[in-house]
Motif scaffolding. Structure first.
Motif, PDB file in Angstrom:
ATOM      1  N   CYS A  83       3.938  -4.050  -1.741  1.00 48.94           N
ATOM      2  CA  CYS A  83       4.972  -3.898  -0.676  1.00 48.94           C
ATOM      3  C   CYS A  83       6.218  -4.409  -1.254  1.00 48.94           C
ATOM      4  N   CYS A 131       8.944   0.711   7.405  1.00 46.80           N
ATOM      5  CA  CYS A 131       7.825   1.099   8.171  1.00 46.80           C
ATOM      6  C   CYS A 131       8.011   0.717   9.661  1.00 46.80           C
ATOM      7  N   ARG A 181       5.328   4.704   8.773  1.00 47.00           N
ATOM      8  CA  ARG A 181       4.450   4.660   7.642  1.00 47.00           C
ATOM      9  C   ARG A 181       5.035   4.135   6.655  1.00 47.00           C
ATOM     10  N   CYS A 182       4.596   3.786   5.198  1.00 50.67           N
ATOM     11  CA  CYS A 182       4.892   3.312   4.307  1.00 50.67           C
ATOM     12  C   CYS A 182       6.066   4.101   3.471  1.00 50.67           C
ATOM     13  N   TRP A 235      -1.233   5.002  -2.329  1.00 50.08           N
ATOM     14  CA  TRP A 235      -1.356   4.511  -0.810  1.00 50.08           C
ATOM     15  C   TRP A 235      -1.356   5.879   0.235  1.00 50.08           C
ATOM     16  N   ARG A 271       0.013  -3.772   2.229  1.00 48.06           N
ATOM     17  CA  ARG A 271       0.581  -2.341   2.640  1.00 48.06           C
ATOM     18  C   ARG A 271      -0.077  -2.078   3.988  1.00 48.06           C
ATOM     19  N   SER A 307       2.404  -1.566   7.069  1.00 54.62           N
ATOM     20  CA  SER A 307       2.826  -0.272   7.628  1.00 54.62           C
ATOM     21  C   SER A 307       1.960   0.344   8.578  1.00 54.62           C
TER      22      SER A 307
END
Ligand SMILES: Cc1cc2nc3c(=O)[nH]c(=O)nc-3n(C[C@H](O)[C@H](O)[C@H](O)COP(=O)(O)O)c2cc1C
Length: 222
Positions: free
Chosen positions: A47, A53, A58-59, A66, A100, A103
């Motif tokens: 990250c 996010c 979303r990331c 991912w 992650r 997110s």
């Protein structure tokens, strides 16, 4: 039922991966589908803390594993994290993936504290399968506390199940025979009678991993 299973150990023949394999064997007995992720392969980058996010749901990082993994996570009913305890915590590659998960939720700063709201409704079983060298469970507590927080942050529909294997130091120890354990304990200068006790205990540990996999895979989805 779909399962995503994370291997957190960097070593082969790892105790936590043996625990995970038993869990997956139990789940396979109920025809569950499993996607395995080996965190040490580092296909998910860390990250960057951009916090985009919080806006785009979303990331923002592109070009790593991912995006495909997040769809599998969202589609799964069971998420299993198998990890050795490293200085009372997860291994860093596994923590990198877990970061992650930021997110998956919106985080709002309020006067009372941080307010976490998942973008989707989450109703999943989180499973921790942990292996540690220490004979008492305390070393794994920070990991269990972290997952208690994450499962709650992602919504009240989630549940957390954890199994901790103790006094496991060397590779493959959890599947050693009584004789192999006896030789190891002599080398480690541990009392001989412990090898017998621990051999039985390790078998029970693996059985409890199998039973948990079998039990969760048999539960209703959604
Ligand atoms: C860097 C490092 C840190 C560790 N920290 C702890 C610890 O805090 N508590 C503990 O009980 N064991 C600790 N251990 C021992 C491992 O948890 C133990 O060897 C475990 O069985 C490894 O699991 P694995 O076979 O799945 O890799 C540590 C081992 C390493 C290499």
């Amino acid at each position: 039922m779909n399962i995503v299973a994370f291997h957190g150990s960097p070593r082969t023949n790892s105790n936590s991966s043996h625990m995970l394999r038993e869990f997956l064997r139990g789940a396979a007995d109920r025809q569950a589908n499993c996607h395995e992720v080996f965190a040490a392969e580092n296909t998910v980058s860390s990250c960057r803390g951009c916090l985009r996010c919080n806006l785009i749901k979303r990331c923002a990082i592109k070009g790593d594993a991912w995006e495909a993994l997040r769809l599998k996570i969202l589609d799964a009913t069971v998420l299993v994290f198998a990890s050795p305890v490293y200085f009372h915590h997860l291994t860093s590659p596994l923590k990198q993936i877990l970061d992650r998960f930021r997110s998956f939720m919106h985080i709002q700063v309020t006067a009372e504290g941080l307010l976490h709201t998942a973008w989707q409704e989450w109703k999943k079983h989180f499973v921790l399968l942990l292996a540690q060298g220490s004979p008492d469970n305390d070393n794994a507590k920070p990991i269990i506390d972290l997952f208690t927080f994450i499962t709650r942050a992602l919504g009240p529909g989630n549940s957390l199940h954890s199994i901790v294997g103790t006094r496991l130091a060397v590779k493959g120890q959890v599947i050693m025979s009584r004789e192999e354990l006896g030789t190891l304990y002599t080398r480690l200068e541990l009392p001989a009678h412990l090898a017998e006790i621990d051999c039985e205990r390790n078998q029970e540990l693996l059985q409890s991993c199998h039973d948990l996999g079998f039990g969760l895979a048999g539960k209703e989805e959604g």
